[in-house]
Design a protein around this motif. Structure first.
Motif, PDB file in Angstrom:
ATOM      1  N   GLN A  71     -13.893 -63.130 -12.544  1.00  9.86           N
ATOM      2  CA  GLN A  71     -14.414 -62.469 -11.346  1.00  9.86           C
ATOM      3  C   GLN A  71     -15.174 -61.204 -11.727  1.00  9.86           C
ATOM      4  OE1 GLN A  71     -11.473 -61.561  -8.358  1.00  9.86           O
ATOM      5  NE2 GLN A  71     -12.893 -60.356  -7.154  1.00  9.86           N
ATOM      6  N   ILE A 102     -18.922 -67.595  -3.506  1.00  8.82           N
ATOM      7  CA  ILE A 102     -18.160 -68.809  -3.789  1.00  8.82           C
ATOM      8  C   ILE A 102     -17.202 -68.591  -4.960  1.00  8.82           C
ATOM      9  CG2 ILE A 102     -18.364 -71.184  -4.658  1.00  8.82           C
ATOM     10  CD1 ILE A 102     -20.937 -71.380  -2.884  1.00  8.82           C
ATOM     11  N   ILE A 103     -17.678 -68.010  -6.042  1.00  9.31           N
ATOM     12  CA  ILE A 103     -16.817 -67.772  -7.215  1.00  9.31           C
ATOM     13  C   ILE A 103     -15.697 -66.793  -6.870  1.00  9.31           C
ATOM     14  CG2 ILE A 103     -16.747 -66.785  -9.545  1.00  9.31           C
ATOM     15  CD1 ILE A 103     -19.609 -68.001  -9.896  1.00  9.31           C
ATOM     16  N   GLY A 105     -14.480 -66.180  -3.885  1.00 10.12           N
ATOM     17  CA  GLY A 105     -13.588 -66.859  -2.947  1.00 10.12           C
ATOM     18  C   GLY A 105     -12.601 -67.774  -3.645  1.00 10.12           C
ATOM     19  N   VAL A 106     -13.101 -68.587  -4.573  1.00  9.56           N
ATOM     20  CA  VAL A 106     -12.225 -69.501  -5.309  1.00  9.56           C
ATOM     21  C   VAL A 106     -11.182 -68.718  -6.104  1.00  9.56           C
ATOM     22  CG1 VAL A 106     -12.174 -71.189  -7.199  1.00  9.56           C
ATOM     23  CG2 VAL A 106     -13.881 -71.402  -5.377  1.00  9.56           C
ATOM     24  N   MET A 107     -11.599 -67.642  -6.759  1.00 13.24           N
ATOM     25  CA  MET A 107     -10.657 -66.836  -7.558  1.00 13.24           C
ATOM     26  C   MET A 107      -9.589 -66.190  -6.665  1.00 13.24           C
ATOM     27  SD  MET A 107     -11.414 -67.082 -10.763  1.00 13.24           S
ATOM     28  CE  MET A 107     -11.900 -68.768 -10.470  1.00 13.24           C
ATOM     29  N   ILE A 109      -8.557 -67.235  -3.610  1.00 17.44           N
ATOM     30  CA  ILE A 109      -7.667 -68.277  -3.079  1.00 17.44           C
ATOM     31  C   ILE A 109      -6.658 -68.673  -4.152  1.00 17.44           C
ATOM     32  CG2 ILE A 109      -7.571 -70.677  -2.291  1.00 17.44           C
ATOM     33  CD1 ILE A 109     -10.353 -70.127  -0.935  1.00 17.44           C
ATOM     34  N   SER A 110      -7.131 -68.836  -5.379  1.00 18.67           N
ATOM     35  CA  SER A 110      -6.256 -69.175  -6.498  1.00 18.67           C
ATOM     36  C   SER A 110      -5.193 -68.093  -6.702  1.00 18.67           C
ATOM     37  CB  SER A 110      -7.098 -69.340  -7.766  1.00 18.67           C
ATOM     38  OG  SER A 110      -6.287 -69.480  -8.889  1.00 18.67           O
ATOM     39  N   GLY A 129     -10.476 -64.778   0.448  1.00 19.96           N
ATOM     40  CA  GLY A 129     -11.097 -65.804  -0.370  1.00 19.96           C
ATOM     41  C   GLY A 129     -11.777 -66.880   0.462  1.00 19.96           C
ATOM     42  N   LEU A 133     -15.715 -67.851   0.462  1.00 20.33           N
ATOM     43  CA  LEU A 133     -16.152 -69.224   0.231  1.00 20.33           C
ATOM     44  C   LEU A 133     -17.019 -69.737   1.379  1.00 20.33           C
ATOM     45  CD1 LEU A 133     -15.790 -71.444  -1.877  1.00 20.33           C
ATOM     46  CD2 LEU A 133     -13.744 -72.159  -0.663  1.00 20.33           C
TER      47      LEU A 133
END
Length: 181
Positions: A71, A102-103, A105-107, A109-110, A129, A133
């Motif tokens: 990130q 998007i990147i 958001g994914v990080m 959420i993870s 997140g 996204l």
């Protein structure tokens, strides 16, 4: 968890910067694409820098650090591109913001899934997140919707994301005495 709780203030600072960015988007939508690109670039670099600091602190505390590094590097690279090429076309700006959102958001959420058993209110990070996204995907689906739309959409995202980060930071701050034990 201890490292995250001790550094709660970094989460709040990121939230405050996002709120300021959101307010600027709504108060001066026509102040120029160059200013928006420059401010976004600075925000992405600032956010990336704090993510990298958080990764170092997480590594010292034997916590997962790789997602924060990804990130942070993403924020630094995209922020640098935005500052070096301020006269880029509107589509390039849309693509840069989309990729970053998007990147990120994914990080996030993870991270929310990993933290769900360790902190209360992890859904706030997950919500941030999801907002990231959704913003990124919407901008890819409708790239010609116009820069004014981007300014308002980015402003709304920044306000919502900033608020969720501040709420998460406050929850983390409440855990500082627990983490210090």
């Amino acid at each position: 968890m201890e490292s995250l709780a001790k550094n709660w203030w970094m989460v709040v600072v990121r939230g405050v910067i996002a709120l300021i960015f959101g307010l600027l988007c709504f108060s001066r939508p026509w102040s120029g694409l160059g200013a928006l690109v420059m401010f976004f670039g600075l925000y992405a670099i600032f956010d990336g820098f704090f993510a990298l600091i958080s990764s170092v602190r997480a590594a010292r505390g034997h916590q997962p650090w790789a997602p924060l590094v990804l990130q942070g590097i993403t924020g630094l690279i995209i922020g640098f591109i935005a500052l070096v090429f301020p006269s880029s076309a509107a589509i390039a700006m849309l693509l840069l913001v989309s990729a970053w959102a998007i990147i990120t958001g994914v990080m996030e959420i993870s991270a929310a899934f990993r933290l769900r058993k360790e902190i209360e209110g992890e859904w706030l990070l997950g919500l941030g997140g999801v907002l990231s996204l959704v913003l990124g995907v919407l901008m890819l689906v409708w790239p010609r919707a116009g820069m004014l739309g981007l300014v308002y959409l980015l402003g709304a995202y920044a306000l919502a994301f900033g608020a969720t980060l501040i709420m998460l930071g406050v929850k983390l701050h409440r855990r500082v005495p627990e983490a210090a034990v």
